[in-house]
Design an enzyme around this catalytic site. Structure first.
Site, PDB file in Angstrom:
ATOM      1  CD  GLU A  51      -5.954  -2.733  -1.211  1.00  0.00           C
ATOM      2  OE1 GLU A  51      -6.008  -1.616  -0.681  1.00  0.00           O
ATOM      3  OE2 GLU A  51      -5.298  -2.948  -2.260  1.00  0.00           O
ATOM      4  CD  GLU A  99      -5.680   3.583  -5.175  1.00  0.00           C
ATOM      5  OE1 GLU A  99      -6.834   3.254  -4.834  1.00  0.00           O
ATOM      6  OE2 GLU A  99      -4.673   2.903  -4.909  1.00  0.00           O
TER       7      GLU A  99
END
Lengths: 431, 437
Positions: free
Chosen positions: A75, A147
């Site tokens: 993604e 992240e």
């Protein structure tokens, strides 16, 4: 021929919504929901490739095992083009774009006010044009590493994933969607390319617009865009499901981290292999009504826990379906997580003895209509609800009819079969 | 890209019901629900926590529905009416709100109607709480004190937001911007059943009050239905403090604090010497956008994408305090490099070395964001209220017009007003690792 098969219309008078769905010759599902008067336009392109899809084979070939975090990594990398980042082109058109990876799918989306069709062109093209290089894949590992650490410091995220680890022994749903810094270290451009070829074939995807635009202009544009690239016949992908025992993996998972408020979740495991469409939606709805009767603010338990200072406003309950497994989860912040677990365990036992009052179920039916009316104001909710239910072969609007259909007996049976101690696990994050 | 035309959707029609009490109505036919927001305004100060207890105690019971459970049951009977309290801020002011959302009459099956019953229920929750001998029940107050204490303590759990708040507190000694709208635990501990009852009476009686309604109902009959919400408001309205002056930066300071965790959060505060009411306010909004407000901005494209130094990075300009904050979630070992990289990007903007396209994309992104706001009655009501409180024109089209007039030179001028004040780092302790059992 651009379109194949019959056009499908999904609609509901109470909600005042209507989705027109067609199947493109490439196999892609293309759908349109008109929202008259809304300035914001929304479109998404979703594939049924999420974090649980870690094992598969093609055409009966050897089993492929993917490292944790590949769907999410892919993604991130789809936004990178040979010339510039896909985000920048959206910005140039005044649109904002985003993407997210869930357990069962990956969604790319944009919203804009003007220039909907140029943005739609860009959305379809960038998702269909991967650009993976050794350099850009290595660079992304640093970004995703940050992240992962950001979520590792988020106690709400940790208490949830620790609950999944407590509930599921083998199933990949228990693993973090982004993987770990170790599992993403081995991801290569070739691996991403294979995943893209396998799971981003149009036949595995949904293109949806929720917008105040002309329906036929949308289908004409979508048909043209999806016809631009011939990706050949769909690969015969067999997703390999992981066998999961009915019992939870662990009774409890505890994590110590520096928190302002302790967090706790209780979960009840559920398996539903082979169920889909209307049956699964009915099961989901019956479970949600049951959970609202047991744990909702209008029930006896919530007020008691609140008065005892064991819970606060963050206390919430949900039923979640992920692939062939699911679970109910309830909890939030608590001053005394261990006592909260004990009290809930005991009180759920008492409620199971007494049963659910049919009056409560009637009130929940009425309340749920109001909730749905609120939710279907949102373009994002419509898109999420449509893609989520279509991934499970359901109809997003059928919930209104099902609400009228479900019986007290069903809700009562669900209470007795689901909220049982043998299926329960709990998760605590505390300082 | 079309910009600065009118959006075609109406703003609120406002009327003053009594001194300090205003009703704002906006007809909205696109949605399936009406929204009602009742807000009281207070000066922000160390005692802000006590005001927070008012909406939470109101939600614990009313005269006809004297418990949390009864309130919830009534909400469900009213077709799942959503109701709750919230605490926000507009610069140096605290906003205490009861929000509600409920189905439009036209959407209900069998010709049922809801509007009057819903407003009456909300009115009762606000004006006729469950009282014992004229006061909120002591157990209720004590339980809400405990709940709010945890709410204050829980702010630490969102590290990014915590780091930003700590940076503001340390930047703004002696200024009202340093207070959090939830207040402090010290002031919370002063609360008693009597004091919270007095705060409730003060709120409904004399605090400046705004009611925002957005829905299908026509305003002539609607005003009559909504007026009872103002029943408790008397003619003497409390005055709000004069606007606190914005300060400039002194010497650049650095502060590092530690926690047990994995990711460091870097926050840099800049004084802008501009804000609401200043001609450069919109230019500073665009400068902040060019620096780090969007995915095309320099912090995202250079610091994140080119240098892989972070996942989250952005800049945020507050027109009340005049502070611009840049924050990034980073590896603690790269803090110096990230800081240099961020400051370098700000220097690029100061020197005007950003492209015409970057400038235009930022204008367009802001315009798009403002127009999208018009689909959300909740955002519109917030924009309207905050605008009135900070002295800004409360129309979205007005702001769009001003943003469309921003020039590239204006952005450079605004960027050159940025003075670094505090470099704050919340970083993990060296010896920690998570411990899962």
């Amino acid at each position: 021929m651009t379109w194949i098969g019959e056009e499908i219309i999904l609609e509901n008078a109470t909600l005042g919504e209507r989705v027109v769905e067609r199947t493109h010759a490439s196999g892609a599902t293309v759908a349109f929901c008109r929202k008259p008067g809304y300035l914001r336009r929304y479109a998404c392109f979703s594939t049924r490739f999420g974090s649980v899809d870690d094992r598969y084979r093609i055409n009966g070939g050897p089993e492929v095992l993917l490292p944790d975090g590949v769907a999410h990594f892919l993604e991130h990398k789809m936004f990178e083009g040979p010339e510039e980042d896909a985000f920048v082109q959206f910005s140039r058109m005044g649109a904002s774009a985003n993407a997210f990876t869930s357990f069962v799918g990956t969604t790319y989306l944009f919203s804009c006010v003007d220039g909907f069709f140029p943005c739609l062109d860009h959305l379809v093209r960038f998702v269909q044009q991967p650009h993976f290089t050794t350099e850009n894949v290595e660079k992304e590992k640093g970004i995703i590493g940050q992240e992962i650490r950001m979520y590792a410091d988020n106690p709400g995220w940790r208490v949830y994933f620790n609950l999944l680890a407590g509930l599921y022994k083998n199933h990949p749903v228990a693993k973090d969607i982004a993987g770990t810094e170790q599992t993403i270290a081995g991801i290569t451009p070739q691996m991403l390319d294979r995943c893209w070829s396998t799971f981003y074939h149009p036949s595995n995807m949904i293109l949806l617009a929720v917008a105040d635009e002309d329906q036929e202009t949308f289908f004409e544009a979508a048909g043209r865009l999806l016809s631009e690239q011939d990706l050949g016949p769909a690969p015969a992908v067999e997703k390999i499901l992981t066998e999961e025992p009915a019992a939870p993996a662990q009774q409890q998972v505890r994590q110590q981290m520096q928190v302002g408020r302790s967090k706790v979740l209780l979960g009840w495991k559920d398996l539903h292999p082979g169920i889909g469409g209307r049956d699964l939606m009915r099961k989901e709805l019956v479970t949600e009504v049951m959970l609202e009767c047991v744990f909702g603010q209008s029930g006896p338990l919530f007020e008691e826990l609140y008065r005892k200072d064991l819970i606060d406003d963050s206390f919430a309950t949900s039923y979640q379906i992920h692939s062939d497994v699911g679970h109910s989860a309830t909890g939030g912040d608590s001053a005394d997580p261990d006592r909260l677990i004990d009290v809930i365990r005991e009180e759920v036992g008492n409620i199971r003895k007494v049963g659910i009052d049919p009056v409560d179920i009637e009130r929940q039916r009425r309340s749920a209509i109001g909730y749905l009316l609120r939710a279907f104001n949102s373009l994002d909710h419509i898109a999420g609800s449509y893609c989520g239910t279509r991934f499970l072969d359901g109809d997003p609007f059928e919930v209104v009819d099902l609400l009228a259909e479900i019986t007290t007996k069903e809700v009562e049976e669900r209470l007795q079969e689901h909220l049982i101690p043998d299926q329960m696990s709990s998760s605590i994050v505390t300082s | 890209m079309t910009r600065a035309g009118t959006s075609g959707w109406s703003d609120f029609e406002s009327s003053e019901i009594a001194p300090g009490a205003s009703l704002h109505i906006r007809q909205e036919s696109r949605r399936k629900t009406s929204r009602l927001r009742v807000s009281w305004i207070h000066n922000m100060g160390p005692d802000a926590a006590q005001n927070c207890l008012v909406p939470s105690c109101l939600m614990r019971g009313s005269r006809s529905f004297p418990s949390l459970r009864e309130i919830s049951r009534r909400s469900e009977e009213l077709w799942g009416l959503g109701i709750g309290g919230s605490i926000d801020r507009a610069g140096q002011l605290q906003i205490v709100t009861i929000n509600a959302e409920f189905a439009e009459d036209s959407r209900l099956p069998g010709g049922e109607t809801l509007l009057s019953d819903a407003v009456e229920f909300i009115r009762e929750v606000i004006l006729q709480p469950h009282l014992v001998e004229g006061c909120f029940d002591e157990d209720t107050v004590s339980s809400e004190v405990s709940q709010h204490r945890r709410c204050i303590e829980g702010r630490f759990d969102d590290k990014r937001s915590w780091a930003m708040q700590r940076c503001i507190e340390e930047t703004c000694h002696g200024e009202p911007w340093r207070f959090h709208e939830y207040g402090t635990i010290e002031s919370l501990e002063q609360a008693t059943a009597e004091s919270v009852t007095a705060d409730w009476k003060k709120s409904i009686g004399s605090a400046p009050m705004h009611v925002h309604f957005s829905g299908e109902a026509r305003s002539d009959s609607l005003t009559e239905i909504l007026l009872p919400l103002f029943d408790g408001h008397d003619q003497k309205t409390a005055t709000l403090a004069d606007r606190f002056p914005r300060k400039g930066a002194g010497e650049v300071r650095e502060l590092e604090e530690h926690f047990h965790g994995q990711q460091a959060n870097l926050v840099i505060s800049f004084r802008t010497s501009t804000g609401h009411g200043d001609p450069l306010q919109e230019s500073m909004m665009i400068a902040s956008g060019v620096i780090g407000g969007f995915p095309h901005s320099r912090l995202f494209t250079q610091v994140r994408e080119k240098q892989s130094l972070c996942y989250s990075v952005n800049s945020l300009f507050d027109g009340s305090s005049g502070l611009l904050l840049v924050n990034a979630g980073i590896d603690g070992d790269t803090a110096t490099r990230t800081r240099e990289s961020i400051l370098e990007q700000i220097d690029v903007v100061k020197r005007g070395e950003f492209s015409a396209e970057e400038f235009q994309m930022t204008l367009d992104a802001w315009d798009s964001r403002l127009r999208m706001t018009q689909d959300s009655p909740a955002s519109l009501a917030e924009f309207d209220l905050v605008s009135r409180l900070v002295g800004r024109d409360p129309t979205i089209d007005g702001l769009r017009e001003r943003v469309s007039c921003v020039t590239r030179d204006g952005v450079i001028e605004a960027a050159n007003r940025l003075e670094t004040d505090l470099i704050y780092l919340l970083s993990p302790e060296d010896d920690q690792r998570e411990d899962v059992q």
